[in-house]
Design an enzyme around this catalytic site. Structure first.
Site, PDB file in Angstrom:
ATOM      1  CG  ASP A  80      -1.770   0.904   1.431  1.00 38.66           C
ATOM      2  OD1 ASP A  80      -2.339   1.510   2.354  1.00 38.66           O
ATOM      3  OD2 ASP A  80      -2.272   1.454   0.020  1.00 38.66           O
ATOM      4  CG  HIS A  81      -0.424   4.854   0.231  1.00 38.33           C
ATOM      5  ND1 HIS A  81      -0.668   5.791  -0.799  1.00 38.33           N
ATOM      6  CD2 HIS A  81      -1.436   4.610   0.875  1.00 38.33           C
ATOM      7  CE1 HIS A  81      -1.976   6.057  -0.806  1.00 38.33           C
ATOM      8  NE2 HIS A  81      -2.785   5.378   0.172  1.00 38.33           N
ATOM      9  CG  ASP A 102       0.692   7.535  -3.921  1.00 39.97           C
ATOM     10  OD1 ASP A 102       0.264   7.798  -2.550  1.00 39.97           O
ATOM     11  OD2 ASP A 102       0.548   8.264  -4.831  1.00 39.97           O
ATOM     12  CD  GLU A 132      -3.567   8.053  -4.878  1.00 43.57           C
ATOM     13  OE1 GLU A 132      -3.227   7.245  -4.065  1.00 43.57           O
ATOM     14  OE2 GLU A 132      -3.837   9.145  -4.457  1.00 43.57           O
ATOM     15  CG  HIS A 178      -5.527   8.171   3.773  1.00 41.66           C
ATOM     16  ND1 HIS A 178      -4.143   8.270   3.139  1.00 41.66           N
ATOM     17  CD2 HIS A 178      -5.877   7.163   2.828  1.00 41.66           C
ATOM     18  CE1 HIS A 178      -3.774   7.618   2.146  1.00 41.66           C
ATOM     19  NE2 HIS A 178      -4.789   6.687   1.999  1.00 41.66           N
ATOM     20  N   GLY A 179      -8.007   8.417   7.080  1.00 35.44           N
ATOM     21  CA  GLY A 179      -8.144   8.832   8.553  1.00 35.44           C
ATOM     22  C   GLY A 179      -9.663   8.933   9.036  1.00 35.44           C
ATOM     23  CG  ASN A 251      -6.791   0.957  -0.229  1.00 31.73           C
ATOM     24  OD1 ASN A 251      -7.122  -0.083  -1.109  1.00 31.73           O
ATOM     25  ND2 ASN A 251      -5.855   1.636  -0.473  1.00 31.73           N
ATOM     26  CG  ASP A 253      -4.926   1.272   8.019  1.00 28.88           C
ATOM     27  OD1 ASP A 253      -4.218   2.190   8.229  1.00 28.88           O
ATOM     28  OD2 ASP A 253      -5.099   0.459   8.920  1.00 28.88           O
TER      29      ASP A 253
HETATM   30  O1  LIG Z   1      -6.709   4.216   2.078  1.00 25.72           O
HETATM   31  C1  LIG Z   1      -6.506   3.864   2.878  1.00 25.72           C
HETATM   32  C2  LIG Z   1      -7.243   3.488   4.174  1.00 25.72           C
HETATM   33  O2  LIG Z   1      -8.122   4.637   4.353  1.00 25.72           O
HETATM   34  P1  LIG Z   1      -8.890   4.764   5.500  1.00 25.72           P
HETATM   35  O3  LIG Z   1      -8.141   5.854   6.548  1.00 25.72           O
HETATM   36  O4  LIG Z   1     -10.359   5.297   5.303  1.00 25.72           O
HETATM   37  O5  LIG Z   1      -9.014   3.589   6.233  1.00 25.72           O
HETATM   38  N1  LIG Z   1      -5.072   3.402   2.878  1.00 25.72           N
HETATM   39  O6  LIG Z   1      -4.281   3.295   1.842  1.00 25.72           O
HETATM   40  C3  LIG Z   1      -4.573   2.637   4.311  1.00 25.72           C
HETATM   41  C4  LIG Z   1      -3.295   3.599   4.732  1.00 25.72           C
HETATM   42  C5  LIG Z   1      -3.815   5.064   4.997  1.00 25.72           C
HETATM   43  C6  LIG Z   1      -3.818   5.221   6.717  1.00 25.72           C
HETATM   44  O7  LIG Z   1      -5.010   4.884   7.098  1.00 25.72           O
HETATM   45 NA    NA Z   2      -3.027   0.707  -2.150  1.00 29.18          NA
HETATM   46 ZN   LIG Z   3      -4.510   5.161   0.896  1.00 25.57          ZN
END
Ligand SMILES: O=C(COP(=O)(O)O)N(O)CCCCO
Ligand code: NA
Ligand SMILES: [Zn+2]
Length: 305
Positions: A80-81, A102, A132, A178-179, A251, A253
């Site tokens: 991820d990222h 990314d 992205e 995010h967050g 996604n 998290d």
């Molecule tokens: O797109 C997301 C997750 O988004 P969300 O913060 O809405 O769970 N991610 O890529 C996870 C890493 C970001 C920190 O949370």
């Molecule tokens: Na990703």
């Molecule tokens: Zn993300």
């Protein structure tokens, strides 16, 4: 079984459902994700950020890879990222079957160049790639409309980007962030823009910043001693609509972070004498499994494995 991102996302886009891509940082989170996928017969993507790789390294990657290989449903391990070509290549060497590069904060041409380098290397090793285009989130209400557009993915530019990079799936900026603080009331997600992009671009689309931050979980977090402001996430109905318009990877998290922390806080608050790790992390694992289950039902991936 351990598969690539394409193996999971191409059928998802074609079938007009989305697949959860859940971030992991330890064994319990990984178990909640994969065991729930098996229970619901759902494909699933387990993702590790560069921070998670720093935290758990090959040990954590191997937990995911081993559970995935033994799993009765398709599971991909996704970076991820990924912030650079080197980071993406390192993840592939660690056994990842899907990597994100990314480079969305660079100008278009540089994003194309960096992404294409990763695509060529990853494809040579049979690994699929997420890139992205557009700037994710952090769009405040005060931003005037045209500035807001400057951040969101331009549909025509997306066509050019996909053609020039060969990326397998595309993360688009659609207003999410995010967050835990995604806006006020019902956070903005540009469904019209997703639909437009999906009419021009046939590869699976990815929605970042898609945790729902459910009010009841936020309240349980507070009641257990957690401190959090007026947190709000993306509405379930909006994600269901997005899946109809080509979003195939979603996604998540923050929801897992809130669930794990709430589960642990509740045990420690209720039983100050408790110091058995299984009694502290077990309930957290169960609460995370509930979060994963809800998301899979919302996204429509249940029974698709
Ligand atoms: O797109 C997301 C997750 O988004 P969300 O913060 O809405 O769970 N991610 O890529 C996870 C890493 C970001 C920190 O949370
Ligand atoms: Na990703
Ligand atoms: Zn993300």
């Amino acid at each position: 079984m351990l598969v690539t991102g394409n193996d999971i996302l191409i059928p998802a886009r074609a079938g007009k459902y989305a697949v959860g891509a859940f971030n992991t940082n330890n064994m319990e989170i990984t178990q909640a994700i994969i065991h729930t996928a098996e229970k619901l017969r759902s494909p699933v993507m387990v993702q590790m950020s560069e921070g998670a790789i720093k935290y758990g390294g090959q040990d954590l990657a191997d937990i995911v890879i081993d559970l995935a290989q033994r799993s009765t449903v398709p599971v991909a391990l996704h970076l991820d990222h990924g912030s650079s070509y080197d980071s993406a290549l390192k993840a592939i060497k660690m056994g990842f079957t899907s990597v994100m590069i990314d480079a969305s904060h660079y100008p278009f041409e540089e994003n194309v160049h960096e992404t294409r380098r990763v695509v060529e290397a990853a494809h040579a090793m049979g690994i699929s790639v997420e890139a992205e285009l557009g700037r994710l989130g952090g769009i405040e209400e005060h931003v005037v409309v045209d500035e807001k557009d400057a951040f969101l993915t331009d549909p025509e530019e997306a066509v050019k980007f996909v053609e020039e990079t060969g990326t397998d799936y595309l993360a688009i900026a659609i207003g999410t962030s995010h967050g835990a603080y995604k806006g006020k009331g019902r956070p903005f997600i540009d469904l019209a823009r997703i639909k437009r992009i999906s009419e021009l671009v046939s590869i699976p689309l990815v929605a970042h910043g898609s945790s729902g931050v459910p009010a009841e979980l936020v309240q349980r977090f507070r009641d257990a001693g957690g401190e959090i402001g007026d947190a709000v996430g993306i509405a379930d109905e909006d994600l269901q609509q997005a899946a109809q318009y080509g979003i195939a990877k979603v996604n998540v998290d923050t929801d897992l972070r809130l669930a794990m922390t709430t589960g642990v806080r509740e045990v420690l608050k209720k039983n100050p004498k408790e110091f058995d790790p299984r009694k502290i992390f077990g309930p957290a694992r169960d609460l995370m499994s509930q979060v994963v289950e809800h998301k899979m039902r919302v996204l429509g991936s249940v029974g698709k494995a």
